[in-house]
Design an enzyme around this catalytic site. Structure first.
Site, short mmCIF file in Angstrom:
data_model
loop_
_atom_site.label_atom_id
_atom_site.label_comp_id
_atom_site.label_asym_id
_atom_site.label_seq_id
_atom_site.Cartn_x
_atom_site.Cartn_y
_atom_site.Cartn_z
N TYR A 154 -6.65 -2.97 5.38
CA TYR A 154 -5.21 -2.97 4.94
C TYR A 154 -4.46 -3.71 6.20
O TYR A 154 -4.39 -3.24 7.35
CB TYR A 154 -4.79 -1.63 4.77
CG TYR A 154 -5.23 -0.86 3.48
CD1 TYR A 154 -5.99 -1.55 2.64
CD2 TYR A 154 -5.06 0.35 3.60
CE1 TYR A 154 -6.33 -0.80 1.54
CE2 TYR A 154 -5.33 1.24 2.59
CZ TYR A 154 -6.53 0.71 1.27
OH TYR A 154 -6.77 1.25 0.45
N PHE A 192 -4.31 4.06 -7.13
CA PHE A 192 -3.46 3.43 -7.90
C PHE A 192 -3.21 4.34 -9.28
O PHE A 192 -3.02 3.90 -10.23
CB PHE A 192 -4.54 2.19 -8.83
CG PHE A 192 -4.42 1.24 -7.68
CD1 PHE A 192 -3.85 0.75 -6.29
CD2 PHE A 192 -4.99 -0.08 -8.05
CE1 PHE A 192 -3.74 -0.01 -5.56
CE2 PHE A 192 -5.20 -1.14 -7.04
CZ PHE A 192 -4.51 -1.25 -6.06
N LEU A 194 -0.41 5.71 -9.69
CA LEU A 194 1.17 5.40 -10.25
C LEU A 194 1.01 3.99 -10.75
O LEU A 194 1.60 3.70 -11.58
CB LEU A 194 2.09 5.72 -9.33
CG LEU A 194 2.34 7.05 -8.71
CD1 LEU A 194 3.40 7.15 -7.64
CD2 LEU A 194 2.44 7.79 -9.91
N PRO A 248 2.83 1.16 -16.71
CA PRO A 248 3.03 0.36 -17.76
C PRO A 248 3.10 1.36 -19.14
O PRO A 248 2.24 2.42 -19.25
CB PRO A 248 1.80 -0.22 -17.98
CG PRO A 248 1.38 -0.51 -16.64
CD PRO A 248 1.52 0.76 -15.99
#
Length: 293
Positions: free
Chosen positions: A64, A222, A224, A229
């Site tokens: 990261y 992931f 959220l 959508p």
């Protein structure tokens, strides 16, 4: 923060008790998960606020940034309190063009662990996930054996896996003790999909079932990002009922879905961080959960 504890590696000699709501650091980096954060003081404040809010599980990776989140964690929180569990990932790397590539040969994994130890300023990492990326050509068992070897050497306390299929999870469990699983999982994402980086991303319900059967915490990533959508209006309906955001209901759903789920929502905004925390105070009814199913 109003949430219960969960025990990682409960049957081991060194179980880890953490609050069942953590923080994922990926969003603290710059655009494209690369480089320094746009607001470095705010990034450091979010990490400090984690401890002040009762969060004691922080997820990171040396790819990261690169190394950005590890360095931010060390700057904000070192020396670390005894109750803090820092979980990192190995198995991937970034190229100068910002692409994601497998980095999972035994020597690669050892290099990543040594780098994590250095940047996090520690002699042992409490929990490390081996992240499966497509196209590596390295047998899964070979990579896992390297992880268990480093655990025997004392560099890693507990071994976990990430982005695994049910078969890979079972293989890993047959080889040694698996403390946690970090897979994609959310209200609207409970099966495998393909991402723009990292190839196929394994989900879902089958892996969660194995985790529950074996008392292994599932750390959803992931949750959220993929849940937002609008595939239907069920989340928004419940959000209106509780005067909450859809993100908060997604997180509340995870906390109610299974006692073995440990959410780690990430954000670079202190305001959104505080909003996410409030999800732990939402009590969904049995009727709510049936409606959301």
């Amino acid at each position: 923060m109003n949430t219960q504890e969960i025990t990682i590696a409960a049957e081991s000699k060194h179980p880890l008790k953490v609050k069942r709501f953590g923080y994922g650091t990926m969003r603290l980096t710059g655009e494209g998960i690369w480089g320094e954060p746009a607001n470095r003081p705010e990034a450091l404040q979010i990490l400090k606020q984690c401890l002040q809010s009762g969060i004691n599980f922080i997820d990171t990776a040396d790819y990261y940034g690169e190394d950005v989140t590890n360095r931010l964690i060390a700057e904000a929180l070192y020396p670390y309190p005894a109750e803090l569990v820092i979980c990192t990932k190995v198995g991937g790397a970034r190229k100068p063009d910002k692409s994601w590539v497998p980095f999972n040969r035994p020597e690669d994994l050892r290099s990543s662990i040594d780098n994590n130890l250095r940047t996090l300023k520690t002699d042992q990492i409490s929990l490390v996930h081996f992240r499966v990326l497509a196209g590596s050509g390295v047998p899964f068992k070979e990579s896992m054996q390297a992880m268990f070897d480093m655990q025997q050497e004392g560099k890693i306390l507990h071994v976990g896996v990430s982005n695994v299929s049910p078969d890979e999870l079972q293989t890993a469990m047959d080889m040694g003790n698996i403390a946690t699983v970090e897979n994609m999982y959310g209200h609207a994402q409970r099966s495998s999909i393909t991402l723009t980086h990292g190839g196929e991303t394994r989900g879902g319900e089958e892996v969660l079932a194995i985790c529950e059967q074996n008392k292994i915490p599932l750390v959803p990533y992931f949750s959220l990002f993929q849940s937002m959508p609008k595939q239907d209006n069920r989340i928004s309906t419940i959000a209106k009922k509780y005067n909450a955001t859809e993100a908060q209901i997604n997180l509340a759903w995870l906390l109610h879905r299974s006692p073995w789920i440990l959410p780690i929502p990430g954000t670079s905004s202190l305001k959104h961080f505080e909003e996410n925390l409030k999800a732990t105070e939402i009590r969904l009814s049995e009727a709510d959960m049936m409606f959301l199913e």
